[in-house]
Design a protein around this motif. Structure first.
Motif, PDB file in Angstrom:
ATOM      1  N   GLY A  11       0.843  -1.188   0.000  1.00 40.69           N
ATOM      2  CA  GLY A  11       0.000   0.000   0.000  1.00 40.69           C
ATOM      3  C   GLY A  11       0.879   1.239   0.000  1.00 40.69           C
ATOM      4  O   GLY A  11       1.988   1.208   0.521  1.00 40.69           O
ATOM      5  N   VAL A 130      -3.849  -5.070  -1.205  1.00 42.00           N
ATOM      6  CA  VAL A 130      -3.397  -3.676  -1.164  1.00 42.00           C
ATOM      7  C   VAL A 130      -4.263  -2.927  -0.151  1.00 42.00           C
ATOM      8  O   VAL A 130      -5.474  -3.113  -0.096  1.00 42.00           O
ATOM      9  CB  VAL A 130      -3.437  -3.004  -2.555  1.00 42.00           C
ATOM     10  CG1 VAL A 130      -4.848  -2.809  -3.068  1.00 42.00           C
ATOM     11  CG2 VAL A 130      -2.719  -1.667  -2.536  1.00 42.00           C
ATOM     12  N   SER A 132      -5.723   0.515   1.130  1.00 45.53           N
ATOM     13  CA  SER A 132      -6.066   1.736   0.409  1.00 45.53           C
ATOM     14  C   SER A 132      -7.043   2.586   1.209  1.00 45.53           C
ATOM     15  O   SER A 132      -7.788   2.079   2.041  1.00 45.53           O
ATOM     16  CB  SER A 132      -6.694   1.344  -0.942  1.00 45.53           C
ATOM     17  OG  SER A 132      -7.002   2.476  -1.702  1.00 45.53           O
ATOM     18  N   ASP A 163      -2.152   4.466  -6.489  1.00 44.76           N
ATOM     19  CA  ASP A 163      -3.069   3.631  -5.715  1.00 44.76           C
ATOM     20  C   ASP A 163      -4.095   2.948  -6.617  1.00 44.76           C
ATOM     21  O   ASP A 163      -4.387   1.759  -6.452  1.00 44.76           O
ATOM     22  CB  ASP A 163      -3.761   4.492  -4.649  1.00 44.76           C
ATOM     23  CG  ASP A 163      -4.756   3.693  -3.821  1.00 44.76           C
ATOM     24  OD1 ASP A 163      -4.347   2.674  -3.228  1.00 44.76           O
ATOM     25  OD2 ASP A 163      -5.935   4.077  -3.774  1.00 44.76           O
ATOM     26  N   ALA A 164      -4.644   3.683  -7.588  1.00 48.48           N
ATOM     27  CA  ALA A 164      -5.672   3.107  -8.479  1.00 48.48           C
ATOM     28  C   ALA A 164      -5.123   1.892  -9.222  1.00 48.48           C
ATOM     29  O   ALA A 164      -5.818   0.882  -9.387  1.00 48.48           O
ATOM     30  CB  ALA A 164      -6.162   4.165  -9.467  1.00 48.48           C
ATOM     31  N   LYS A 166      -2.580  -0.042  -8.191  1.00 49.87           N
ATOM     32  CA  LYS A 166      -2.384  -1.115  -7.202  1.00 49.87           C
ATOM     33  C   LYS A 166      -3.697  -1.839  -6.927  1.00 49.87           C
ATOM     34  O   LYS A 166      -3.727  -3.066  -6.823  1.00 49.87           O
ATOM     35  CB  LYS A 166      -1.833  -0.538  -5.885  1.00 49.87           C
ATOM     36  CG  LYS A 166      -0.374  -0.142  -5.956  1.00 49.87           C
ATOM     37  CD  LYS A 166       0.094   0.436  -4.635  1.00 49.87           C
ATOM     38  CE  LYS A 166       1.558   0.811  -4.726  1.00 49.87           C
ATOM     39  NZ  LYS A 166       2.012   1.612  -3.614  1.00 49.87           N
ATOM     40  N   ARG A 167      -4.762  -1.078  -6.817  1.00 52.72           N
ATOM     41  CA  ARG A 167      -6.078  -1.667  -6.525  1.00 52.72           C
ATOM     42  C   ARG A 167      -6.491  -2.629  -7.639  1.00 52.72           C
ATOM     43  O   ARG A 167      -7.027  -3.703  -7.376  1.00 52.72           O
ATOM     44  CB  ARG A 167      -7.131  -0.567  -6.358  1.00 52.72           C
ATOM     45  CG  ARG A 167      -6.942   0.269  -5.103  1.00 52.72           C
ATOM     46  CD  ARG A 167      -7.875   1.476  -5.103  1.00 52.72           C
ATOM     47  NE  ARG A 167      -9.250   1.090  -4.881  1.00 52.72           N
ATOM     48  CZ  ARG A 167      -9.900   1.256  -3.738  1.00 52.72           C
ATOM     49  NH1 ARG A 167      -9.300   1.819  -2.709  1.00 52.72           N
ATOM     50  NH2 ARG A 167     -11.144   0.878  -3.617  1.00 52.72           N
ATOM     51  N   ALA A 170      -4.248  -5.907  -7.513  1.00 54.28           N
ATOM     52  CA  ALA A 170      -4.303  -6.734  -6.296  1.00 54.28           C
ATOM     53  C   ALA A 170      -5.438  -7.753  -6.347  1.00 54.28           C
ATOM     54  O   ALA A 170      -6.429  -7.564  -7.051  1.00 54.28           O
ATOM     55  CB  ALA A 170      -4.472  -5.838  -5.077  1.00 54.28           C
ATOM     56  N   VAL A 173      -8.514  -5.808  -1.867  1.00 56.39           N
ATOM     57  CA  VAL A 173      -8.332  -4.399  -1.488  1.00 56.39           C
ATOM     58  C   VAL A 173      -8.885  -4.235  -0.076  1.00 56.39           C
ATOM     59  O   VAL A 173     -10.031  -4.601   0.194  1.00 56.39           O
ATOM     60  CB  VAL A 173      -9.051  -3.444  -2.464  1.00 56.39           C
ATOM     61  CG1 VAL A 173      -8.910  -1.998  -1.994  1.00 56.39           C
ATOM     62  CG2 VAL A 173      -8.500  -3.604  -3.878  1.00 56.39           C
ATOM     63  N   ASP A 175      -9.865  -1.560   2.610  1.00 56.28           N
ATOM     64  CA  ASP A 175     -10.197  -0.138   2.737  1.00 56.28           C
ATOM     65  C   ASP A 175      -9.975   0.310   4.186  1.00 56.28           C
ATOM     66  O   ASP A 175     -10.572  -0.239   5.105  1.00 56.28           O
ATOM     67  CB  ASP A 175     -11.656   0.075   2.327  1.00 56.28           C
ATOM     68  CG  ASP A 175     -12.059   1.541   2.286  1.00 56.28           C
ATOM     69  OD1 ASP A 175     -11.243   2.407   2.681  1.00 56.28           O
ATOM     70  OD2 ASP A 175     -13.187   1.827   1.866  1.00 56.28           O
TER      71      ASP A 175
END
Length: 197
Positions: A11, A130, A132, A163-164, A166-167, A170, A173, A175
């Protein structure tokens, strides 16, 4: 020989990865913290001090690596950074292999790797999670850190995979822009999906 399932945890800065790693430990999942391994190797009496001092004279002392001096020695110098990584990465890899051997009977282990996508650390993993949070939450968390500036934050972000992205890449995710209870419930769901609690 059977081995544990390996979950990569990553992350961007300020996303709450440390909090999620603590939740995993609380669930009894062994977590290998790559950053902590580096600190141990470079801290007082660390195994890499002599090698780092030889490669970057004046960057170590009784307290271990002087992070500001070492940072200045490699910042913006691709060749120096590669030289430092060639010292650090094999030693961290050896610690990770020892961790895996020590936890061979666990159904699931976690490799906490901050720059997993940036440094290609996702090979050999069974899944990646990840951590996020919304960009405004991330910004607020990071700028609250001592010594952090907007410029430093922007510089760090520029070196990290967005980040977008990585999301999208992955398997899971997590949160952290919600309550700790909601985040904890999501972490527990992932652990149950990958291995028995």
């Amino acid at each position: 020989m059977t081995r544990p399932k390996i979950l990569g945890l990553t992350g961007s800065i300020g996303m709450g990865k440390s909090a999620v790693a603590a939740m995993l430990r609380d669930l009894g999942v062994p977590v290998f913290d790559a950053d902590a391994a580096v600190h141990e190797l470079q801290g007082p009496g660390g195994a890499l001090l002599d090698e780092i001092e030889a490669a970057f004279p004046g960057t170590t002392g009784p307290q271990g690596v002087d992070r500001a001096k070492l940072g200045a020695a490699v910042f913006g110098n691709r060749e120096a950074l590669v030289r430092l990584e060639s010292i650090v990465h094999p030693a961290v890899g050896a610690m990770r292999r020892a961790f895996l051997k020590d936890n061979a009977k666990a159904p699931l282990v976690v490799f906490d790797i901050p720059l997993l996508y940036e440094k290609g650390g996702h090979e050999g993993l069974d899944a990646v999670a990840v951590v996020s949070a919304p960009a405004d939450v991330q910004r607020e968390r990071v700028l609250a850190r001592p010594g952090m500036t907007t410029e430093k934050f922007e510089q760090i972000l520029s070196l990290q995979v967005p980040d977008a992205e990585k999301r999208v890449r992955a398997d899971f995710v997590i949160d952290t822009g919600v309550s700790l209870e909601e985040t904890g419930a999501e972490v527990e769901r992932i652990v149950r999906a990958l291995g028995p609690l």
